[in-house]
Scaffold this motif. Structure first.
Motif, PDB file in Angstrom:
ATOM      1  N   LEU A  77     -27.595   1.971  -1.991  1.00 30.95           N
ATOM      2  CA  LEU A  77     -28.902   1.730  -2.609  1.00 30.95           C
ATOM      3  C   LEU A  77     -29.993   2.380  -1.770  1.00 30.95           C
ATOM      4  O   LEU A  77     -30.852   3.092  -2.306  1.00 30.95           O
ATOM      5  N   TRP A  78     -29.970   2.163  -0.462  1.00 31.48           N
ATOM      6  CA  TRP A  78     -30.974   2.752   0.432  1.00 31.48           C
ATOM      7  C   TRP A  78     -30.987   4.274   0.293  1.00 31.48           C
ATOM      8  O   TRP A  78     -32.045   4.891   0.170  1.00 31.48           O
ATOM      9  N   SER A  79     -29.800   4.880   0.265  1.00 31.21           N
ATOM     10  CA  SER A  79     -29.691   6.325   0.186  1.00 31.21           C
ATOM     11  C   SER A  79     -30.242   6.872  -1.134  1.00 31.21           C
ATOM     12  O   SER A  79     -30.973   7.866  -1.153  1.00 31.21           O
ATOM     13  N   VAL A  80     -29.908   6.218  -2.224  1.00 36.47           N
ATOM     14  CA  VAL A  80     -30.390   6.666  -3.537  1.00 36.47           C
ATOM     15  C   VAL A  80     -31.908   6.514  -3.626  1.00 36.47           C
ATOM     16  O   VAL A  80     -32.603   7.437  -4.067  1.00 36.47           O
ATOM     17  N   ILE A  81     -32.433   5.380  -3.179  1.00 38.35           N
ATOM     18  CA  ILE A  81     -33.883   5.165  -3.216  1.00 38.35           C
ATOM     19  C   ILE A  81     -34.582   6.192  -2.339  1.00 38.35           C
ATOM     20  O   ILE A  81     -35.607   6.768  -2.716  1.00 38.35           O
ATOM     21  N   ARG A  82     -34.015   6.454  -1.168  1.00 40.72           N
ATOM     22  CA  ARG A  82     -34.621   7.417  -0.235  1.00 40.72           C
ATOM     23  C   ARG A  82     -34.683   8.813  -0.859  1.00 40.72           C
ATOM     24  O   ARG A  82     -35.636   9.551  -0.650  1.00 40.72           O
ATOM     25  N   ARG A  83     -33.669   9.153  -1.629  1.00 39.91           N
ATOM     26  CA  ARG A  83     -33.642  10.466  -2.284  1.00 39.91           C
ATOM     27  C   ARG A  83     -34.871  10.672  -3.168  1.00 39.91           C
ATOM     28  O   ARG A  83     -35.383  11.776  -3.294  1.00 39.91           O
ATOM     29  N   PHE A  84     -35.347   9.588  -3.766  1.00 39.24           N
ATOM     30  CA  PHE A  84     -36.486   9.692  -4.682  1.00 39.24           C
ATOM     31  C   PHE A  84     -37.824   9.413  -4.014  1.00 39.24           C
ATOM     32  O   PHE A  84     -38.865   9.730  -4.575  1.00 39.24           O
ATOM     33  N   THR A  85     -37.825   8.809  -2.827  1.00 39.17           N
ATOM     34  CA  THR A  85     -39.090   8.425  -2.206  1.00 39.17           C
ATOM     35  C   THR A  85     -39.445   9.250  -0.969  1.00 39.17           C
ATOM     36  O   THR A  85     -40.622   9.363  -0.642  1.00 39.17           O
ATOM     37  N   ALA A  86     -38.466   9.801  -0.291  1.00 38.65           N
ATOM     38  CA  ALA A  86     -38.750  10.570   0.920  1.00 38.65           C
ATOM     39  C   ALA A  86     -39.307  11.945   0.543  1.00 38.65           C
ATOM     40  O   ALA A  86     -38.938  12.521  -0.483  1.00 38.65           O
ATOM     41  N   SER A  87     -40.164  12.441   1.399  1.00 45.07           N
ATOM     42  CA  SER A  87     -40.698  13.776   1.153  1.00 45.07           C
ATOM     43  C   SER A  87     -39.596  14.815   1.331  1.00 45.07           C
ATOM     44  O   SER A  87     -38.574  14.555   1.993  1.00 45.07           O
ATOM     45  N   ARG A  88     -39.792  15.964   0.773  1.00 51.75           N
ATOM     46  CA  ARG A  88     -38.819  17.050   0.911  1.00 51.75           C
ATOM     47  C   ARG A  88     -38.601  17.375   2.388  1.00 51.75           C
ATOM     48  O   ARG A  88     -37.476  17.566   2.837  1.00 51.75           O
ATOM     49  N   GLN A  89     -39.689  17.410   3.158  1.00 49.91           N
ATOM     50  CA  GLN A  89     -39.587  17.730   4.575  1.00 49.91           C
ATOM     51  C   GLN A  89     -38.768  16.671   5.329  1.00 49.91           C
ATOM     52  O   GLN A  89     -37.965  17.009   6.192  1.00 49.91           O
ATOM     53  N   ASP A  90     -38.948  15.400   4.996  1.00 50.03           N
ATOM     54  CA  ASP A  90     -38.161  14.340   5.630  1.00 50.03           C
ATOM     55  C   ASP A  90     -36.675  14.483   5.310  1.00 50.03           C
ATOM     56  O   ASP A  90     -35.818  14.274   6.168  1.00 50.03           O
ATOM     57  N   GLN A  91     -36.373  14.857   4.078  1.00 44.53           N
ATOM     58  CA  GLN A  91     -34.968  15.049   3.695  1.00 44.53           C
ATOM     59  C   GLN A  91     -34.353  16.235   4.433  1.00 44.53           C
ATOM     60  O   GLN A  91     -33.214  16.172   4.878  1.00 44.53           O
ATOM     61  N   ILE A  92     -35.124  17.307   4.577  1.00 40.96           N
ATOM     62  CA  ILE A  92     -34.650  18.478   5.326  1.00 40.96           C
ATOM     63  C   ILE A  92     -34.400  18.089   6.778  1.00 40.96           C
ATOM     64  O   ILE A  92     -33.361  18.421   7.357  1.00 40.96           O
TER      65      ILE A  92
END
Length: 85
Positions: free
Chosen positions: A56-71
């Protein structure tokens, strides 16, 4: 003496941007995380294990984290993986 129950309430309402709610629901279903998404109602997710919580945390993070944070997260994972070798 009262009996102790380890059963914990496991259904949670998850606050998700209404525009992303259906995609979050679909991804959780793909991961076999029990959830429900009814029209004009918030997403409800059943968390019965640590794995489900992390998913759940991972899926939510995919939609809420900025592109730069994901990179940054991906780069950190790759660096730590290959520095151990």
């Amino acid at each position: 003496m009262k009996s102790f129950s380890s059963e914990v309430e496991s259904k949670h309402v998850v606050e998700v941007n209404w525009a992303d709610r259906w995609q979050v629901y679909q991804r959780l279903k793909e991961l076999d995380v029990p959830c429900s998404c009814v029209t004009n109602q918030p997403l409800q997710v059943e968390i019965s294990s640590a794995t489900a919580a992390v998913q759940l945390w991972s899926v939510i993070r995919r939609f809420t984290a900025s592109r730069q944070d994901q990179i940054w997260t991906l780069e950190s994972c790759w660096k730590s993986r290959y520095q151990k070798s």
